[in-house]
Structures are given as C-alpha cells and as structure tokens.
Motif scaffolding. Structure first.
Motif, PDB file in Angstrom:
ATOM      1  N   ALA A 264       0.825  -1.204   0.000  1.00  0.00           N
ATOM      2  CA  ALA A 264       0.000   0.000   0.000  1.00  0.00           C
ATOM      3  C   ALA A 264       0.865   1.262   0.000  1.00  0.00           C
ATOM      4  O   ALA A 264       0.585   2.228  -0.724  1.00  0.00           O
ATOM      5  N   PHE A 265       1.916   1.254   0.808  1.00  0.00           N
ATOM      6  CA  PHE A 265       2.839   2.389   0.835  1.00  0.00           C
ATOM      7  C   PHE A 265       3.428   2.626  -0.556  1.00  0.00           C
ATOM      8  O   PHE A 265       3.553   3.762  -1.027  1.00  0.00           O
ATOM      9  N   ASN A 266       3.801   1.545  -1.227  1.00  0.00           N
ATOM     10  CA  ASN A 266       4.393   1.691  -2.547  1.00  0.00           C
ATOM     11  C   ASN A 266       3.406   2.270  -3.551  1.00  0.00           C
ATOM     12  O   ASN A 266       3.777   3.072  -4.420  1.00  0.00           O
ATOM     13  N   MET A 267       2.141   1.878  -3.447  1.00  0.00           N
ATOM     14  CA  MET A 267       1.134   2.443  -4.338  1.00  0.00           C
ATOM     15  C   MET A 267       1.017   3.953  -4.115  1.00  0.00           C
ATOM     16  O   MET A 267       0.817   4.733  -5.056  1.00  0.00           O
ATOM     17  N   ILE A 268       1.141   4.376  -2.869  1.00  0.00           N
ATOM     18  CA  ILE A 268       1.077   5.799  -2.549  1.00  0.00           C
ATOM     19  C   ILE A 268       2.263   6.541  -3.177  1.00  0.00           C
ATOM     20  O   ILE A 268       2.114   7.595  -3.805  1.00  0.00           O
ATOM     21  N   PHE A 269       3.472   5.970  -3.049  1.00  0.00           N
ATOM     22  CA  PHE A 269       4.648   6.613  -3.631  1.00  0.00           C
ATOM     23  C   PHE A 269       4.558   6.650  -5.155  1.00  0.00           C
ATOM     24  O   PHE A 269       4.960   7.633  -5.788  1.00  0.00           O
ATOM     25  N   LEU A 270       4.042   5.592  -5.748  1.00  0.00           N
ATOM     26  CA  LEU A 270       3.904   5.565  -7.209  1.00  0.00           C
ATOM     27  C   LEU A 270       2.872   6.580  -7.682  1.00  0.00           C
ATOM     28  O   LEU A 270       3.049   7.220  -8.729  1.00  0.00           O
ATOM     29  N   LEU A 271       1.803   6.748  -6.921  1.00  0.00           N
ATOM     30  CA  LEU A 271       0.816   7.757  -7.274  1.00  0.00           C
ATOM     31  C   LEU A 271       1.401   9.164  -7.153  1.00  0.00           C
ATOM     32  O   LEU A 271       1.051  10.071  -7.917  1.00  0.00           O
ATOM     33  N   ALA A 272       2.317   9.336  -6.197  1.00  0.00           N
ATOM     34  CA  ALA A 272       2.977  10.641  -6.047  1.00  0.00           C
ATOM     35  C   ALA A 272       3.742  11.018  -7.305  1.00  0.00           C
ATOM     36  O   ALA A 272       3.803  12.189  -7.689  1.00  0.00           O
ATOM     37  N   ILE A 288      10.991   3.163  -2.838  1.00  0.00           N
ATOM     38  CA  ILE A 288      10.126   2.277  -3.614  1.00  0.00           C
ATOM     39  C   ILE A 288      10.766   0.892  -3.742  1.00  0.00           C
ATOM     40  O   ILE A 288      10.097  -0.140  -3.610  1.00  0.00           O
ATOM     41  N   ALA A 289      12.077   0.864  -3.982  1.00  0.00           N
ATOM     42  CA  ALA A 289      12.785  -0.415  -4.117  1.00  0.00           C
ATOM     43  C   ALA A 289      12.742  -1.208  -2.816  1.00  0.00           C
ATOM     44  O   ALA A 289      12.500  -2.426  -2.821  1.00  0.00           O
ATOM     45  N   VAL A 290      12.997  -0.547  -1.696  1.00  0.00           N
ATOM     46  CA  VAL A 290      12.978  -1.229  -0.396  1.00  0.00           C
ATOM     47  C   VAL A 290      11.584  -1.770  -0.101  1.00  0.00           C
ATOM     48  O   VAL A 290      11.420  -2.913   0.363  1.00  0.00           O
ATOM     49  N   LEU A 291      10.562  -0.968  -0.358  1.00  0.00           N
ATOM     50  CA  LEU A 291       9.188  -1.417  -0.116  1.00  0.00           C
ATOM     51  C   LEU A 291       8.810  -2.568  -1.050  1.00  0.00           C
ATOM     52  O   LEU A 291       8.059  -3.469  -0.655  1.00  0.00           O
ATOM     53  N   LEU A 292       9.328  -2.557  -2.271  1.00  0.00           N
ATOM     54  CA  LEU A 292       9.083  -3.666  -3.183  1.00  0.00           C
ATOM     55  C   LEU A 292       9.693  -4.950  -2.641  1.00  0.00           C
ATOM     56  O   LEU A 292       9.057  -6.016  -2.660  1.00  0.00           O
ATOM     57  N   VAL A 293      10.918  -4.864  -2.146  1.00  0.00           N
ATOM     58  CA  VAL A 293      11.563  -6.040  -1.563  1.00  0.00           C
ATOM     59  C   VAL A 293      10.788  -6.526  -0.341  1.00  0.00           C
ATOM     60  O   VAL A 293      10.583  -7.733  -0.152  1.00  0.00           O
ATOM     61  N   LEU A 294      10.325  -5.597   0.489  1.00  0.00           N
ATOM     62  CA  LEU A 294       9.528  -5.985   1.655  1.00  0.00           C
ATOM     63  C   LEU A 294       8.228  -6.670   1.233  1.00  0.00           C
ATOM     64  O   LEU A 294       7.769  -7.604   1.897  1.00  0.00           O
ATOM     65  N   THR A 295       7.652  -6.211   0.141  1.00  0.00           N
ATOM     66  CA  THR A 295       6.387  -6.782  -0.314  1.00  0.00           C
ATOM     67  C   THR A 295       6.563  -8.196  -0.834  1.00  0.00           C
ATOM     68  O   THR A 295       5.799  -9.105  -0.476  1.00  0.00           O
TER      69      THR A 295
END
Length: 356
Positions: A264-272, A288-295
């Motif tokens: 969800a956090f990554n979707m927010i950053f991508l929308l930004a 974004i990369a770190v959150l992708l790895v976490l996901t």
C-alpha cells in the motif's frame, strides 16, 4: 479511528505521506520548530490516545494472524530469493544514480535528493561511477563508499540535522558494503540496516509535520481537496500520525499485514510520481525499491524478536503499544533535542538558505 486512519492512508497519496515537502516548496531550518507547548494541544492528545488504541487493536489482529499462519504457506512459495532481492536493490541504485548524473549533466546537480543541490563538478562523476560499479559484485562495496561520501558531503553543505531526513542512504550503503560477506548473520544485518533506516526516514518525516506544519500549508493551498474539509493545521497533524502509525506497523507487524502495508505504501509513492513528476520518481526510487523487496520477500527473521510467543496475543498487543509510545516519544524528543544541539541560535546562522 481505524476507518479514519485507513481513509487518510488513501487520501495522502502524493503529499503528506509521500511527497517530500522540501523538494517542492520553501522551507527554512534556520527557524526553530514550533514550540512544544503549541504542538501538545488537545487535538494532538486526542490523536495520540486514539492512535494508541488503534495500534493495540491492530496488533491483536496481527498476532492472531501470525499464530494461525494465515496465508503463510502460499506466500512462502511466492517469496523471491536473496539473490533476486539483491539484484532489485542494485538495479534501482544504478538507475537512480544514473538519473542524478544526467540531471547534473544537463540541468542542476544534486547530491542525493532534489533539494540537496550542489555546484561541485565532482559530484555527478561520483554518481556515474556508483551507477556503473554497482553492476559488478566485486565492486559493489565501492558504490557504498561513494554513497557514504555523497551523504557526508551534503552534510557539510546543508548541515547534518538536515541529513537526518535521509538515513536510508546510510542503511543502503551498509546493505551494499557488506554484500560480499557470507552467512545468515551478515544477511540479517544488511536487511535490518536497510529496513530500519527506511523506517526511521519515514518516522522522522512524520514528526516534521508536528514541528513545521507551516511548510505544508502552501501545498494544501494548491491542492485544497486533500484536506477533505479539515482545517489545514488539524489535517497536517493527522497526516503525521497516519504516516507514523503506518511506518511503525510496517516495521513491526509479524503477519502478512506487513507485506500488505508495504504494498500500500508503494502504491502511494507511485501515485505521487503521477502528480509530482519524474523528479519525485528519482528522489523516492530507493524507498520504492525497499518497499518492493519488503512486499515480495517479506521481513527477515529478525522481526520475530518482537514476537512474544509464550504470552497471549492481548499481552503482545499491550507490549507493542508500549513500543509504539516509546518510538513516538523518542523520535519526537530526538527531533527537538537534536535541533537544539545541532542548530542552536549560533549554529542556525550557518545553515545555508534552501535552494528552492
């Protein structure tokens, strides 16, 4: 409050929870943060108590899902390998520093993020070198050294209090620096450094909204629909709590929820990026990369340190709520305390004006 928190997590997309305000609007660190007495008003206390209740309820659910192993088996089959996660980070590092190099070559150079502008001609070539050496395993630590060098060069120009916004880059450097070390212990150290510094960057930004709400008002003037009718001061404070709470959950959830929050956090950053453009993509690429790895990889086993398997989930939730209070209080005190130590009346005069 849970519904309101979820709603705010959706409506903060390119602004309070995502876009870094210093990149797009004027700021002034020579002005002291808002007086603590002005922050700790009734609205703050109400949101603090409501957040504590929401955190408690969340961790009752989280630990219940963890103990029942909800979706653990199918997710374990989807989890990427350590080598694949390592490649994601390295590719994103290369793309980011190549973009920084191109900005420096054709426009205005910056150290690591858009507001950290520099006239030093060496910087863009260091960035190009980082973008190149990170592709080859034996030279990856050189990329880490270059990143550390840029971080401290920016600190010399903009002050190390300003650089407290970006411990992520130090964590990323640790991740790359020890990438050649083998063993589970080294791998855990690398990921803990990476995830923890990413979280600290987000937590620090959340408290910034309590200390400098006036920095965000021009944004709300330009995009008034974001407030949903809330007074700007209340909305910015609410945004700070939402960002802090979601980040704490991201760092400490033991169940599938941690991966959902990262997504969800990554979707927010991508929308930004859609709203603020390419410069936002460059500035936030590593988060974004770190959150992708976490996901897609999930948290490391070090997260289990926070799991009290011999206690009831109610006791665990109580424990985690106490940790949330400790985190909020420590980051809040550090924000004000480090300002007093690093940017007191004499030091503030040495801080350069923002390059906006």
């Amino acid at each position: 409050m849970l519904l309101l928190t979820a709603l705010c997590a959706v409506i903060l997309p390119a602004t309070e929870a995502s876009a870094h305000i210093k990149w797009f609007y004027p700021y002034d660190l020579t002005q002291a943060p808002r007086d603590i007495g002005q922050v700790l008003q009734s609205n703050f206390v109400i949101l603090y108590i409501a957040s504590a209740v929401a955190i408690y309820v969340f961790f009752v659910v989280d630990r219940t899902l963890y103990r029942t192993g909800f979706l653990r088996a199918p997710l374990s089959r989807l989890m990427i390998s350590e080598d694949q996660a390592y490649w994601i980070i390295r590719i994103c590092v290369s793309v980011m520093f190549l973009a920084l190099f191109l900005y420096g070559l054709f426009s205005e150079a910056m150290y690591l993020t858009p507001e950290l502008k520099t006239a030093n001609p060496l910087v863009k070539w260091v960035q190009l070198a980082i973008a190149a050496v990170v592709w080859f395993r034996p030279t990856v630590p050189l990329a880490a050294i270059g990143m550390i060098g840029l971080y401290f060069m920016a600190g010399q120009d903009y002050g190390y209090y300003h650089m407290m916004d970006y411990p992520l880059f130090l964590g990323l450097a640790v991740f790359l620096l020890f990438s050649t070390m083998k063993g589970d212990g080294w791998m855990t150290l690398r990921y803990v450094a990476l995830f923890a510094t990413t979280g600290i960057s987000l937590l620090w930004g959340a408290v910034e909204k309590f200390a400098y709400p006036n920095w965000f008002y021009p944004l709300l003037d330009d995009l008034p629909f974001l407030t949903f009718g809330f007074p700007p001061e209340l909305f910015v404070m609410l945004a700070g709590f939402v960002e802090f709470n979601l980040t704490f959950v991201l760092l400490s959830s033991a169940s599938i929820v941690s991966r959902l929050v990262a997504f969800a956090f990554n979707m927010i950053f991508l929308l930004a990026i859609y709203i603020f453009g390419l410069i936002d993509a460059v500035g936030h690429l590593m988060i974004i990369a770190v959150l992708l790895v976490l996901t897609i990889r999930g948290p490391t086993k070090a997260r289990e340190f926070l799991v009290l398997s011999d206690r009831s989930r109610w006791t665990e939730a109580y424990f985690m709520t106490g940790l949330w209070m400790l985190a909020m209080n420590v980051i809040f005190i550090a924000y004000y305390g480090l300002y007093a130590l690093m940017l007191g009346p004499e030091a503030a005069a040495a801080v350069p004006p923002p390059a906006n």
